[in-house]
Design an enzyme around this catalytic site. Structure first.
Site, PDB file in Angstrom:
ATOM      1  CD1 TRP A  39      33.966  87.142  30.789  1.00 57.84           C
ATOM      2  CD2 TRP A  39      34.457  87.374  28.626  1.00 57.84           C
ATOM      3  NE1 TRP A  39      33.707  88.446  30.448  1.00 57.84           N
ATOM      4  CE2 TRP A  39      33.994  88.615  29.113  1.00 57.84           C
ATOM      5  CE3 TRP A  39      34.820  87.290  27.276  1.00 57.84           C
ATOM      6  CZ2 TRP A  39      33.876  89.760  28.319  1.00 57.84           C
ATOM      7  CZ3 TRP A  39      34.721  88.421  26.478  1.00 57.84           C
ATOM      8  CH2 TRP A  39      34.240  89.630  27.004  1.00 57.84           C
ATOM      9  CD  GLU A  82      32.639  98.487  25.833  1.00 58.79           C
ATOM     10  OE1 GLU A  82      33.774  98.635  26.342  1.00 58.79           O
ATOM     11  OE2 GLU A  82      31.623  98.264  26.499  1.00 58.79           O
ATOM     12  CD  GLU A 118      35.062  98.312  30.711  1.00 56.56           C
ATOM     13  OE1 GLU A 118      34.711  98.543  29.537  1.00 56.56           O
ATOM     14  OE2 GLU A 118      34.250  98.218  31.650  1.00 56.56           O
ATOM     15  CG  HIS A 121      33.827  94.709  27.447  1.00 54.26           C
ATOM     16  ND1 HIS A 121      33.430  95.607  28.417  1.00 54.26           N
ATOM     17  CD2 HIS A 121      34.002  93.527  28.086  1.00 54.26           C
ATOM     18  CE1 HIS A 121      33.361  94.997  29.588  1.00 54.26           C
ATOM     19  NE2 HIS A 121      33.710  93.734  29.409  1.00 54.26           N
ATOM     20  CD  GLU A 171      32.346 100.835  34.025  1.00 56.80           C
ATOM     21  OE1 GLU A 171      31.728  99.905  33.486  1.00 56.80           O
ATOM     22  OE2 GLU A 171      33.536 101.096  33.754  1.00 56.80           O
ATOM     23  CB  THR A 174      28.466 100.828  29.662  1.00 53.94           C
ATOM     24  OG1 THR A 174      29.002 102.135  29.577  1.00 53.94           O
ATOM     25  CG2 THR A 174      29.050  99.985  28.547  1.00 53.94           C
ATOM     26  CG  ASP A 203      33.127  91.620  32.173  1.00 53.45           C
ATOM     27  OD1 ASP A 203      32.958  90.678  32.971  1.00 53.45           O
ATOM     28  OD2 ASP A 203      33.921  91.581  31.218  1.00 53.45           O
ATOM     29  CD  GLU A 204      30.841  97.698  30.746  1.00 57.12           C
ATOM     30  OE1 GLU A 204      31.421  98.277  31.688  1.00 57.12           O
ATOM     31  OE2 GLU A 204      31.249  97.771  29.574  1.00 57.12           O
ATOM     32  CG  HIS A 207      34.059  96.904  35.474  1.00 58.41           C
ATOM     33  ND1 HIS A 207      34.254  96.827  34.109  1.00 58.41           N
ATOM     34  CD2 HIS A 207      34.764  95.873  36.009  1.00 58.41           C
ATOM     35  CE1 HIS A 207      35.047  95.801  33.845  1.00 58.41           C
ATOM     36  NE2 HIS A 207      35.361  95.205  34.982  1.00 58.41           N
TER      37      HIS A 207
END
Length: 335
Positions: A39, A82, A118, A121, A171, A174, A203-204, A207
């Protein structure tokens, strides 16, 4: 070439073990999305190239009118954090050790891919806030400038195990923070922000899986040293990435932001304790056969979540006694 420091020399065995993990890292590169499938911030924003762009922006802004000042403050704090990605990338090159910047080594590939993911974000949250017209973007930009200028110290020294433990913890933290802001946005009636926060939290989560699994491999191969370093890092307390944020006016900006986040339930001492317990359980710390200082560190770690949970109860009570503070991000309104 400069000689390694005493701390770096002590960490040589750790670097050697991380080199042994290269096949595992290669296998887990699949946790990074192919660029073609990933994305991008534009996917979640009004399309300014369309004939109805003004209507799109108007609807976007109308939804954001429902966000409370408290949610805005926490969202801005998360976005500022971020945006300090360059500092984190520098710090985490400790693990990748990519001197050239284009190394084909799997650790280096992961770090570059992680940085690329990252990076979206901060870009997306920045664009969201700018389009809403709800916040003082110049004040926010000054805060980001200060934070990048101040730098970042994970307090993990030159030890790569500590770097993996730190990122495993952070991570997950977050992910929790973004997910909770998304939940609050939904309650406030802004589904645009809710979708954005859910996407970033996802996403986090990916990760988090990488760093947690790699440290899990370390614990299998070098449990005594891994537990000792885990204990050392937790004794110092995990350093929050945005703790040096400064808008040029409020010398205690991070503490005031963190207080609002705790009051809202976005990120609390309970979450800190839960993350620690999660890592202890995931890495099987309690079941490791250890002796001497490592066994003492093991006992310390296993006792920490309960102690922190007990502390959280008194901290939560005191939070409601904290006075409100003015934030330049929202034109000096108090929350």
């Amino acid at each position: 070439m400069p000689q390694p420091s005493a701390e770096e020399s002590r960490a040589i065995p750790q670097f050697e073990l991380l080199a042994e993990l290269t096949p595992e890292v290669q296998k887990h590169l699949s946790l990074l999305l192919p660029v073609e499938d990933a994305w991008q911030p534009t996917d979640y924003l009004p399309d300014l190239t369309k004939p109805d762009w003004q209507e799109q922006v108007q609807k976007f802004r109308e939804s954001a009118l429902e966000l409370t000042d408290e949610v805005l403050v926490v969202l801005v704090g998360d976005m500022v954090t971020e945006e300090a990605l360059p500092s984190y990338a520098i710090a985490l090159n400790l693990i990748a050790r990519d001197a050239e910047g284009t190394s084909p080594d799997p650790w280096a590939k992961w770090m570059r891919g992680w940085t690329a993911e990252e990076n979206r974000h901060g870009d997306l949250l920045n664009a969201f806030l700018r389009l809403t017209g709800r916040v003082d973007m110049r004040s926010i930009e000054v805060t980001i400038h200060h934070l990048l200028n101040e730098g970042f110290n994970t307090r993990s020294g030159s030890d790569p195990y500590a770097g993996l433990i730190y990122t495993s913890f952070q991570e997950r933290a977050t992910k929790i923070s973004h997910a909770n802001v998304g939940r609050l946005a939904g309650k406030n009636g802004d589904e645009n922000l809710a979708r954005i926060c859910r996407k970033i939290a996802a996403d986090e989560s990916r990760h988090e899986q990488f760093y947690t699994r790699m440290m899990g491999e370390v614990m299998k191969r070098d449990p005594a040293r891994g537990v000792l370093i885990f204990k050392e890092l937790m004794t110092r307390v995990i350093a929050m990435p945005g703790r040096l944020m400064n808008d040029g006016q409020d010398a205690h900006l991070f503490e005031h932001f963190a207080t609002v986040a705790q009051k809202l339930g976005v990120y609390t001492v309970y979450d800190y304790a839960e993350i620690l317990q999660h890592l202890i359980t995931t890495w099987g710390v309690a079941g490791l056969a250890l002796s001497g200082p490592a066994a003492a560190a093991q006992e310390f770690l296993c006792d920490q979540p309960a102690r922190l949970t007990k502390m959280a109860e008194s901290i939560t009570k005191k939070l409601h006694e904290e006075p409100t503070h003015a934030f330049s991000w929202i034109y000096e309104r108090k929350v």
